[in-house]
Design an enzyme around this catalytic site. Structure first.
Site, PDB file in Angstrom:
ATOM      1  N   ARG A  60       0.811  -1.219   0.000  1.00 46.99           N
ATOM      2  CA  ARG A  60       0.000   0.000   0.000  1.00 46.99           C
ATOM      3  C   ARG A  60       0.846   1.271   0.000  1.00 46.99           C
ATOM      4  O   ARG A  60       0.370   2.332  -0.395  1.00 46.99           O
ATOM      5  CB  ARG A  60      -1.000  -0.037   1.155  1.00 46.99           C
ATOM      6  CG  ARG A  60      -2.055  -1.143   0.928  1.00 46.99           C
ATOM      7  CD  ARG A  60      -3.013  -1.271   2.090  1.00 46.99           C
ATOM      8  NE  ARG A  60      -2.380  -1.550   3.356  1.00 46.99           N
ATOM      9  CZ  ARG A  60      -2.121  -2.756   3.842  1.00 46.99           C
ATOM     10  NH1 ARG A  60      -2.441  -3.824   3.143  1.00 46.99           N
ATOM     11  NH2 ARG A  60      -1.549  -2.916   5.006  1.00 46.99           N
ATOM     12  N   GLU A  97       5.189  -8.922  15.440  1.00 44.47           N
ATOM     13  CA  GLU A  97       4.553  -9.418  16.659  1.00 44.47           C
ATOM     14  C   GLU A  97       4.491 -10.949  16.660  1.00 44.47           C
ATOM     15  O   GLU A  97       4.468 -11.576  17.697  1.00 44.47           O
ATOM     16  CB  GLU A  97       3.116  -8.889  16.782  1.00 44.47           C
ATOM     17  CG  GLU A  97       2.974  -7.390  16.713  1.00 44.47           C
ATOM     18  CD  GLU A  97       2.878  -6.861  15.287  1.00 44.47           C
ATOM     19  OE1 GLU A  97       1.897  -7.146  14.587  1.00 44.47           O
ATOM     20  OE2 GLU A  97       3.809  -6.170  14.871  1.00 44.47           O
TER      21      GLU A  97
END
Length: 172
Positions: A60, A97
């Site tokens: 993006r 994460e």
């Protein structure tokens, strides 16, 4: 223009408990897309960024980085996931994460001393933006700032970024 009204919230994506900020609804709106690029350009000009290259992260960051580069009169450099670029690359591994990932840029894309603005659609925890900053700095580029359409303030991604100006158009 109220950009938040053009960004769709999708609960529990990509996993339960996550509220995903979906920009596809912003992208499909011609006036919203034009406003977003023009507003980001205006903010960069107001920040007096002197930019040789806009660097956008897959995928993006490409959407917003390329037209921003055009408007600023600079080049656009894509930073991609591992294995997507055909030439010799500089790479960096970074923590997520849930594991690790890698980013790459062509070795001939950036020259030491180039003034670089890093652009992406969103900053959350700051991991991808931080890794991209380390990558361009490893090459010897001057990082002049970051530009994001959306910033998720509660995730404190800014604290993981170098001390340069950060532009975000919408904050949650």
């Amino acid at each position: 223009m109220d950009l938040k009204s053009l960004i769709r919230d999708i609960p529990d994506f990509p996993q339960p408990g996550i509220l995903f900020r979906d920009i596809t609804t912003l992208l499909r709106d011609p006036e919203g897309l034009r406003y977003t690029i023009d507003f980001l350009t205006q903010k960069c000009i107001e920040s007096e960024f002197q930019v040789d290259c806009v660097v956008g992260m897959e995928s993006r960051g490409f959407i917003f980085g390329a037209p921003l580069a055009y408007k600023l009169g600079s080049g656009f450099i894509p930073v991609r996931k591992k294995g997507k670029l055909p030439g010799a690359v500089h790479s960096i591994d970074y923590e997520l994460e849930y594991g690790t990932d890698s980013l790459e840029v062509h070795q001939d894309a950036l020259q030491p001393g180039s003034r670089v603005l890093i652009v992406d659609d969103l900053i959350a925890t700051g991991g991808t933006a931080s890794a991209t900053a380390k990558l361009v700095q490893k090459i010897g580029c001057e990082l002049v700032g970051f530009g994001f359409i959306i910033e998720l303030r509660d995730l404190q991604g800014r604290k993981h970024l170098p001390d340069v100006p950060i532009i975000s158009l919408v904050e949650y």
